[in-house]
Design a protein around this motif. Structure first.
Motif, PDB file in Angstrom:
ATOM      1  N   ASN A 136       3.110  -0.283  10.614  1.00  0.00           N
ATOM      2  CA  ASN A 136       3.607  -1.575  10.155  1.00  0.00           C
ATOM      3  C   ASN A 136       2.748  -2.074   9.001  1.00  0.00           C
ATOM      4  O   ASN A 136       1.512  -1.930   9.020  1.00  0.00           O
ATOM      5  CB  ASN A 136       3.582  -2.612  11.289  1.00  0.00           C
ATOM      6  CG  ASN A 136       4.423  -2.181  12.477  1.00  0.00           C
ATOM      7  OD1 ASN A 136       5.451  -1.552  12.307  1.00  0.00           O
ATOM      8  ND2 ASN A 136       3.971  -2.511  13.675  1.00  0.00           N
ATOM      9  N   SER A 137       3.406  -2.676   8.033  1.00  0.00           N
ATOM     10  CA  SER A 137       2.666  -3.275   6.920  1.00  0.00           C
ATOM     11  C   SER A 137       3.338  -4.564   6.495  1.00  0.00           C
ATOM     12  O   SER A 137       4.552  -4.714   6.617  1.00  0.00           O
ATOM     13  CB  SER A 137       2.573  -2.313   5.732  1.00  0.00           C
ATOM     14  OG  SER A 137       3.847  -2.088   5.169  1.00  0.00           O
ATOM     15  N   LEU A 138       2.543  -5.490   6.005  1.00  0.00           N
ATOM     16  CA  LEU A 138       3.041  -6.767   5.492  1.00  0.00           C
ATOM     17  C   LEU A 138       2.230  -7.148   4.266  1.00  0.00           C
ATOM     18  O   LEU A 138       1.008  -7.273   4.338  1.00  0.00           O
ATOM     19  CB  LEU A 138       2.917  -7.864   6.559  1.00  0.00           C
ATOM     20  CG  LEU A 138       3.269  -9.285   6.091  1.00  0.00           C
ATOM     21  CD1 LEU A 138       4.734  -9.356   5.670  1.00  0.00           C
ATOM     22  CD2 LEU A 138       2.977 -10.308   7.179  1.00  0.00           C
ATOM     23  N   LEU A 139       2.933  -7.317   3.158  1.00  0.00           N
ATOM     24  CA  LEU A 139       2.315  -7.736   1.903  1.00  0.00           C
ATOM     25  C   LEU A 139       2.977  -9.026   1.451  1.00  0.00           C
ATOM     26  O   LEU A 139       4.202  -9.080   1.320  1.00  0.00           O
ATOM     27  CB  LEU A 139       2.492  -6.654   0.831  1.00  0.00           C
ATOM     28  CG  LEU A 139       2.024  -7.006  -0.588  1.00  0.00           C
ATOM     29  CD1 LEU A 139       0.520  -7.214  -0.627  1.00  0.00           C
ATOM     30  CD2 LEU A 139       2.450  -5.921  -1.580  1.00  0.00           C
ATOM     31  N   THR A 140       2.175 -10.067   1.249  1.00  0.00           N
ATOM     32  CA  THR A 140       2.704 -11.343   0.750  1.00  0.00           C
ATOM     33  C   THR A 140       1.946 -11.737  -0.506  1.00  0.00           C
ATOM     34  O   THR A 140       0.720 -11.624  -0.576  1.00  0.00           O
ATOM     35  CB  THR A 140       2.590 -12.450   1.806  1.00  0.00           C
ATOM     36  OG1 THR A 140       1.201 -12.684   2.117  1.00  0.00           O
ATOM     37  CG2 THR A 140       3.330 -12.076   3.075  1.00  0.00           C
ATOM     38  N   GLN A 155      -1.585  -6.394   5.026  1.00  0.00           N
ATOM     39  CA  GLN A 155      -1.910  -5.817   6.327  1.00  0.00           C
ATOM     40  C   GLN A 155      -1.269  -4.449   6.476  1.00  0.00           C
ATOM     41  O   GLN A 155      -0.104  -4.262   6.139  1.00  0.00           O
ATOM     42  CB  GLN A 155      -1.411  -6.715   7.460  1.00  0.00           C
ATOM     43  CG  GLN A 155      -1.938  -8.137   7.417  1.00  0.00           C
ATOM     44  CD  GLN A 155      -1.327  -9.002   8.501  1.00  0.00           C
ATOM     45  OE1 GLN A 155      -0.599  -8.519   9.365  1.00  0.00           O
ATOM     46  NE2 GLN A 155      -1.614 -10.291   8.468  1.00  0.00           N
ATOM     47  N   LYS A 156      -2.041  -3.517   7.002  1.00  0.00           N
ATOM     48  CA  LYS A 156      -1.529  -2.186   7.338  1.00  0.00           C
ATOM     49  C   LYS A 156      -2.028  -1.851   8.736  1.00  0.00           C
ATOM     50  O   LYS A 156      -3.233  -1.831   8.978  1.00  0.00           O
ATOM     51  CB  LYS A 156      -1.989  -1.149   6.321  1.00  0.00           C
ATOM     52  CG  LYS A 156      -1.382  -1.323   4.933  1.00  0.00           C
ATOM     53  CD  LYS A 156      -1.863  -0.247   3.980  1.00  0.00           C
ATOM     54  CE  LYS A 156      -1.143  -0.332   2.648  1.00  0.00           C
ATOM     55  NZ  LYS A 156      -1.420  -1.597   1.957  1.00  0.00           N
ATOM     56  N   ILE A 157      -1.070  -1.605   9.638  1.00  0.00           N
ATOM     57  CA  ILE A 157      -1.416  -1.418  11.045  1.00  0.00           C
ATOM     58  C   ILE A 157      -0.769  -0.143  11.562  1.00  0.00           C
ATOM     59  O   ILE A 157       0.427   0.094  11.343  1.00  0.00           O
ATOM     60  CB  ILE A 157      -0.938  -2.618  11.891  1.00  0.00           C
ATOM     61  CG1 ILE A 157      -1.657  -3.898  11.445  1.00  0.00           C
ATOM     62  CG2 ILE A 157      -1.170  -2.366  13.371  1.00  0.00           C
ATOM     63  CD1 ILE A 157      -1.121  -5.145  12.100  1.00  0.00           C
ATOM     64  N   ASP A 164       6.867  -8.368   1.589  1.00  0.00           N
ATOM     65  CA  ASP A 164       7.403  -7.027   1.788  1.00  0.00           C
ATOM     66  C   ASP A 164       6.952  -6.560   3.175  1.00  0.00           C
ATOM     67  O   ASP A 164       5.768  -6.386   3.429  1.00  0.00           O
ATOM     68  CB  ASP A 164       6.890  -6.081   0.710  1.00  0.00           C
ATOM     69  CG  ASP A 164       7.481  -4.688   0.854  1.00  0.00           C
ATOM     70  OD1 ASP A 164       8.612  -4.480   0.404  1.00  0.00           O
ATOM     71  OD2 ASP A 164       6.795  -3.802   1.430  1.00  0.00           O
ATOM     72  N   THR A 165       7.942  -6.385   4.079  1.00  0.00           N
ATOM     73  CA  THR A 165       7.671  -5.944   5.444  1.00  0.00           C
ATOM     74  C   THR A 165       8.194  -4.531   5.616  1.00  0.00           C
ATOM     75  O   THR A 165       9.353  -4.244   5.277  1.00  0.00           O
ATOM     76  CB  THR A 165       8.346  -6.869   6.469  1.00  0.00           C
ATOM     77  OG1 THR A 165       7.864  -8.208   6.293  1.00  0.00           O
ATOM     78  CG2 THR A 165       8.062  -6.417   7.889  1.00  0.00           C
ATOM     79  N   ARG A 166       7.354  -3.652   6.147  1.00  0.00           N
ATOM     80  CA  ARG A 166       7.762  -2.269   6.390  1.00  0.00           C
ATOM     81  C   ARG A 166       7.374  -1.864   7.807  1.00  0.00           C
ATOM     82  O   ARG A 166       6.229  -2.074   8.233  1.00  0.00           O
ATOM     83  CB  ARG A 166       7.124  -1.311   5.375  1.00  0.00           C
ATOM     84  CG  ARG A 166       7.597  -1.588   3.953  1.00  0.00           C
ATOM     85  CD  ARG A 166       6.873  -0.727   2.922  1.00  0.00           C
ATOM     86  NE  ARG A 166       7.314  -1.088   1.578  1.00  0.00           N
ATOM     87  CZ  ARG A 166       8.254  -0.443   0.904  1.00  0.00           C
ATOM     88  NH1 ARG A 166       8.850   0.605   1.442  1.00  0.00           N
ATOM     89  NH2 ARG A 166       8.595  -0.826  -0.311  1.00  0.00           N
ATOM     90  N   ARG A 167       8.336  -1.297   8.521  1.00  0.00           N
ATOM     91  CA  ARG A 167       8.111  -0.827   9.885  1.00  0.00           C
ATOM     92  C   ARG A 167       8.667   0.591  10.002  1.00  0.00           C
ATOM     93  O   ARG A 167       9.872   0.800   9.853  1.00  0.00           O
ATOM     94  CB  ARG A 167       8.801  -1.740  10.901  1.00  0.00           C
ATOM     95  CG  ARG A 167       8.282  -3.175  10.896  1.00  0.00           C
ATOM     96  CD  ARG A 167       9.107  -4.039  11.836  1.00  0.00           C
ATOM     97  NE  ARG A 167       8.618  -5.411  11.859  1.00  0.00           N
ATOM     98  CZ  ARG A 167       9.208  -6.398  12.536  1.00  0.00           C
ATOM     99  NH1 ARG A 167      10.307  -6.149  13.235  1.00  0.00           N
ATOM    100  NH2 ARG A 167       8.717  -7.610  12.510  1.00  0.00           N
ATOM    101  N   SER A 181       8.946 -12.136   9.637  1.00  0.00           N
ATOM    102  CA  SER A 181       8.439 -13.430   9.198  1.00  0.00           C
ATOM    103  C   SER A 181       9.097 -13.850   7.894  1.00  0.00           C
ATOM    104  O   SER A 181       9.436 -13.036   7.030  1.00  0.00           O
ATOM    105  CB  SER A 181       6.920 -13.375   9.010  1.00  0.00           C
ATOM    106  OG  SER A 181       6.570 -12.430   8.018  1.00  0.00           O
ATOM    107  N   SER A 182       9.291 -15.173   7.761  1.00  0.00           N
ATOM    108  CA  SER A 182       9.923 -15.743   6.581  1.00  0.00           C
ATOM    109  C   SER A 182       9.401 -17.159   6.399  1.00  0.00           C
ATOM    110  O   SER A 182       9.076 -17.843   7.368  1.00  0.00           O
ATOM    111  CB  SER A 182      11.444 -15.750   6.737  1.00  0.00           C
ATOM    112  OG  SER A 182      12.058 -16.489   5.707  1.00  0.00           O
ATOM    113  N   ILE A 183       9.324 -17.608   5.144  1.00  0.00           N
ATOM    114  CA  ILE A 183       8.816 -18.953   4.893  1.00  0.00           C
ATOM    115  C   ILE A 183       9.939 -19.968   4.724  1.00  0.00           C
ATOM    116  O   ILE A 183       9.692 -21.136   4.463  1.00  0.00           O
ATOM    117  CB  ILE A 183       7.925 -18.989   3.633  1.00  0.00           C
ATOM    118  CG1 ILE A 183       8.767 -18.691   2.373  1.00  0.00           C
ATOM    119  CG2 ILE A 183       6.766 -18.044   3.754  1.00  0.00           C
ATOM    120  CD1 ILE A 183       8.048 -19.042   1.086  1.00  0.00           C
TER     121      ILE A 183
END
Length: 998
Positions: free
Chosen positions: A548-552, A579-581, A512-515, A210-212
């Protein structure tokens, strides 16, 4: 953002050091096997048509099981009867039989066998097969079609090359994620059709990042862009049940297998490739010039009875009436330089071989500014086999760093099309941005809204095999992937009009996206031949976990441009999402392959899946398939009566796969904190009963070969039905929830015909010509949806119609009295609402295909690929949503607007406002247009220097090449691109370079 390119250097050094340590520990010499006496020794060299030695060629004595292989220099030695026959065979080359006849030295040249169905190995995932023996539907693209294209994502290399595979590139900007759909749309959920991607045995999360950014907020970033295309050996796409059922739920939407290169033969060499060139926007619109534009605007004001003023018409009152700017040239007309360098080193011996490589790519932008795209990669593979051939090790690692600055906060594409041609200059005399007394937003403010995205991606796999004897082999795959993507977007002070300047408006956005994932797959295979009966079986387990994690976050209130992006310097920092999944998956799978005399084939696959995305009572599901093939050309009666037929095969398959492509934790009830202290409120309802989607796949196919397989035709018919649809079921507001995750009683059918034709037109010493054609006729429809009219989906879908439809008003022409668009009031109730939207417009592909030609004349090679798509889409007028005559430039077509009764035109009377008639027309079939196109996708020309010349140069191979992409597009579509719409068209790219092998 911290630059991580230095990491790449250390990773490469660590890998190289580990490789050297390993090589120092393994033996390098094989123990020769004694051969019977009283026979003569025969030796020689095996080369290709270019005079290069071929290591690994198998030489056997005909009618015996005795043989040998060529060494790294293509040399062999074998003891054989003086009246015997030697058989030389190697994958991809024609098999040759040579009578010894007392000769002690026999040197031969092997010819490439393009049409050899039984030679080229096809990756089917857990096992390998050949074109001749496969029972499933598998399409393949080799490295020759991939590595030379001046692109960054492997998906772009597949466009136009595969039947049944739809790939759409939403923008010509590097790094934007392309969409891929295999045999149609299977799900009501947008994004629920993503196939499974596997790189060297490692499943990866290929969903877009994802990107804005204005160019990426809808499609996101492509994680596959971190791969080195020059290191890809092949890409196989698995389509039918027979090919995909062994992957169970993960293969419901097809499987994309990406295999990287290895040094299979142990040959030592250094290969380098470098090319440079440029990219430009491939198409421009025919827009009005200043005189035409001003005349249209004045007429629009006259028609409306409105007087132009400084506020409603600065283009007519304030701005220079003689000024003219080509905004497409100004904002999109730049030339983007490209430089790409790739190098690899490979070597080893009969037991151990390695390949170490890397690449660097730098690319500019066609937009104003100095934004760049940079990519660096490193790859390593190690293959080892023990002397007794019982133990084998295969290790691969691919690491890529992708740094993209091509996305920023100004939509130059839209502005290039709609800015008035007499708009003010971009800069003031002092070099500052010109805001024209607050009468416009300077388009170059995007230069001060930079976006920096850096992605690091590691993919690694270790495969261990041990031959237990008697046809049994134990194998274990260990896979690990780790992707980290960070994004920073800044709004600097010069992006604002000086009138509204205020340091409190300076801001930054961070994500910050982490997979991270790992997979372990222990397997047992069994291969045995019983007379004419062959058995090939495999069983195994899969254990997989994804994290998976996503921090904005965003920061506001910076004191200076230099501080923007440093969150500790912001007055306010807000966490938007954290988010942490965790996703866990386990399975047991098996395959039984049988064949009788290489003529009748039977394939059974099955898998039991477990997924953490379902409730405790629904986590397990079973999937399986049956595939069969009959090579009828091996029958005696066919050979006697149809001598022109060199190959003929019927095959078919039926099976079920499933899908768990839904959000994690969807079955659970969730809560969030209230704004006040200590409070919680529910955000999602608990539903432990929703379960797997089921996709039932049926296929029948015919494969034919003529004139010794110089003409190969394949015709596939398929029908896939996906039921038990998983989606968010909308709820009325009175419940307090917008939706609940549930299975809907809906069935989607995809059917169609796929045709693939490959012809070897001419094959001579100095002239070679090959043609490949693919053609697809897809059909998609919603065949069942119980009580559809009682659900909110009644405004989106219709039973018996495709999913990709628009429910529209019926266009009724232009009112002869008012000159305005009109649509039909179907129920004649005096108003227009959804009940009047009875028109059904299909927005998708009706059929599509591609044709590729490869021509070789002496040392020259020419290749080109045309892609054709027949489709309907929304028109350019709907994309812009601007009334003809409204502020802003437009297509020259509006010069034919209605002016008086009796005019025959499809453009309504010019106006300065968006009337209800125009807004209604936007939602009618008036705004559906033919967006079919024929595009010259790729063109390549290369020259291979002769063996004599390269030997004098002290090298093995030397090629010069010229490559072009998207040279032209033939279409009646009005906008910039029939596929991208009002976005950056695919780039017209021209590069030249050289490849050298030492």
């Amino acid at each position: 953002m911290k630059n991580n390119y230095s990491r790449l250097k250390w990773v490469a050094l660590i890998i190289l050091g580990g490789m050297l340590m390993f090589l120092s520990m393994v033996a390098t010499a094989a123990i020769p096997t004694p051969l019977p006496l009283l026979q003569q020794e025969v030796s020689g060299i095996v080369e290709d048509q270019n005079g290069l030695p071929i290591p690994g060629v198998t030489i056997t004595i005909k009618n015996t099981n005795r043989g040998t292989v060529t060494n790294l220099d293509g040399q062999y030695s074998i003891t054989a009867p003086s009246n015997g026959v030697l058989v030389f065979s190697f994958i991809g080359y024609s098999t040759i039989e040579i009578e010894i006849d007392g000769q002690k030295e026999i040197d031969i040249k092997l010819e490439e066998d393009i049409a050899a169905l039984g030679e080229v190995q096809i990756n089917a995932g857990y096992y390998n097969t050949t074109e001749r023996e496969r029972t499933g539907s598998i399409s393949r693209v080799s490295s020759e079609d991939i590595e030379m294209q001046p692109i960054v994502s492997p998906l772009e290399a597949l466009q136009g090359r595969m039947a049944g595979v739809e790939i759409e590139q939403p923008s010509g900007i590097r790094g934007v994620a392309s969409s891929i759909r295999i045999r149609g749309r299977n799900s009501l959920r947008l994004g629920g059709d993503q196939p499974l991607f596997i790189v060297d045995g490692v499943p990866i999360n290929a969903n877009s990042i994802s990107s804005i950014g204005l160019f990426t907020q809808n499609s996101g970033m492509d994680p596959l862009s971190t791969l080195n295309l020059s290191n890809i050996e092949s890409i196989e796409v698995l389509k039918d049940a027979d090919a995909t059922a062994i992957y169970g739920s993960r293969g419901a939407n097809g499987v994309v297998l990406i295999s990287t290169k290895r040094n299979k033969g142990g040959r030592s060499q250094v290969e380098a490739k470098i090319y440079s060139g440029f990219s430009q926007v491939s198409n421009r619109m025919d827009l009005m010039n200043t005189a035409e534009y001003l005349e249209v605007r004045r007429t629009a004001f006259e028609n409306d009875g409105v007087t132009p003023t400084e506020s409603n018409a600065p283009d007519l009152v304030l701005w220079d009436q003689n000024r003219e700017t080509d905004w497409q040239e100004e904002l999109l007309g730049g030339t983007s330089p490209i430089t790409d360098i790739t190098m690899s080193v490979s070597g080893g011996n009969e037991q151990t071989s390695f390949r170490l490589g890397g690449s660097y790519r730098k690319e500019g932008s066609v937009f104003p500014g100095t934004f760049e795209y940079n990519k660096a990669t490193a790859n390593f593979s190690l293959n080892h086999r023990s002397k007794d051939n019982k133990f084998a090790l295969d290790f691969t690692a691919n690491y890529g760093v992708d740094n993209n600055q091509l996305f920023f906060g100004s939509n130059y594409v839209r502005l290039a099309v709609i800015l008035p041609p007499n708009a003010p200059e971009l800069y003031n005399d002092d070099g500052s941005l010109n805001w024209a007394e607050n009468r416009w937003i300077n388009p170059l403010n995007g230069l001060f809204k930079p976006q920096d995205i850096e992605t690091n991606n590691l993919l690694s796999n270790l495969s261990l095999k041990y031959n237990l004897g008697k046809g049994l082999e134990f194998k274990t795959n260990f896979g690990y992937s780790n992707l980290i993507s960070g994004q920073v977007t800044k709004n600097l002070i010069n992006s604002f009009n000086p009138v509204t300047w205020g340091y409190t408006r300076l801001s930054s956005y961070h994500s910050d996206t982490r997979r991270k994932s790992w997979i372990i797959e222990p397997q047992m295979t069994y291969n045995k031949q019983f007379g004419g009966f062959n058995v090939n079986a495999i069983t195994g387990l899969t254990f997989q976990e994804n994290q998976n994690s996503l921090l904005t976050m965003d920061g506001t209130g910076y004191g200076d441009d230099s501080l923007v992006g440093n969150l500790s310097a912001a007055d306010q920092v807000r966490v938007n999402s954290d988010q942490k999944i965790n996703y866990r998956y386990a399975a047991i799978f098996g395959r039984l392959g049988l064949d009788w005399k290489k003529k009748y084939y039977f394939n059974i696959t099955g898998r039991k899946d477990g997924s953490s995305r379902f409730g405790p009572n629904k986590r397990i599901a079973n999937f399986g398939a049956i595939g069969a093939a009959w090579i009828f050309s091996e029958e005696t009666f066919i050979q006697q009566n149809l001598s022109f037929l060199s190959f003929g095969k019927f095959r078919g398959s039926y099976g079920t796969t499933g899908s768990d492509q839904i959000p994690d934790y969807g079955f659970m009830d969730t809560y969030e904190t209230t704004n006040g202290p200590g409070g919680l409120y529910p955000t999602k309802l608990y539903n432990p009963n929703f379960s797997w989607e089921i996709n039932k796949k049926l296929e029948a196919a015919l494969q034919l070969g003529f004139i010794e397989d110089r003409i190969n035709l394949e015709v596939n018919w398929y029908r896939n039905r996906s039921s038990n649809q998983l989606t968010g079921y909308p709820l009325p507001a009175i419940t307090g929830f917008s939706s609940v995750q549930a299975n809907l009683p809906a069935t989607i059918e995809n059917s169609g015909w796929e045709i693939a034709l490959n012809t070897l037109n001419t094959k001579g010493e100095n002239f070679f010509w090959q043609t490949s054609l693919n053609f697809t006729i897809p059909r998609n429809k919603l065949v069942e949806f119980d009580n559809l009219d009682l659900t909110p989906y009644r405004q989106t879908y219709r039973v018996g119609e495709p999913l990709s439809i628009a429910l529209v008003y019926k266009y009724d022409g232009i009112n002869p009295d008012t000159g305005r668009y009109e649509v039909k009031d179907i129920n004649e109730d005096g108003r227009l609402d959804f009940s009047d939207r009875t028109g059904i417009a299909f927005l998708g592909r009706k059929y599509y295909g591609g044709i590729q030609n490869t021509v070789k004349v002496r040392n020259f090679n020419l290749g080109f690929l045309f892609e054709y798509i027949n489709q309907d889409k929304h028109s350019y007028l709907r994309d812009t949503g601007r009334t003809p005559g409204y502020y802003g430039n437009n297509s020259t077509q509006i010069l034919d607007a209605w002016t008086q009764a009796g005019d025959h035109t499809n453009i309504q009377q010019l106006s300065t406002s968006s009337s209800s008639s125009f807004l209604n027309a936007l939602e009618s079939d008036r705004m559906i247009t033919d967006a079919s196109f024929l595009r010259l996708k790729t063109l390549s020309l290369s020259y291979q220097f002769s063996k004599t010349f390269v030997e004098r140069m002290g090298v093995k191979e030397l090629d010069l090449y010229l490559h072009a992409q998207n040279l032209f597009t033939l279409t009646n579509y009005l906008g910039l691109d029939p596929q991208a719409g009002l976005a950056v068209p695919p780039m017209r790219t021209i590069t030249s370079g050289l490849r050298i092998t030492i």
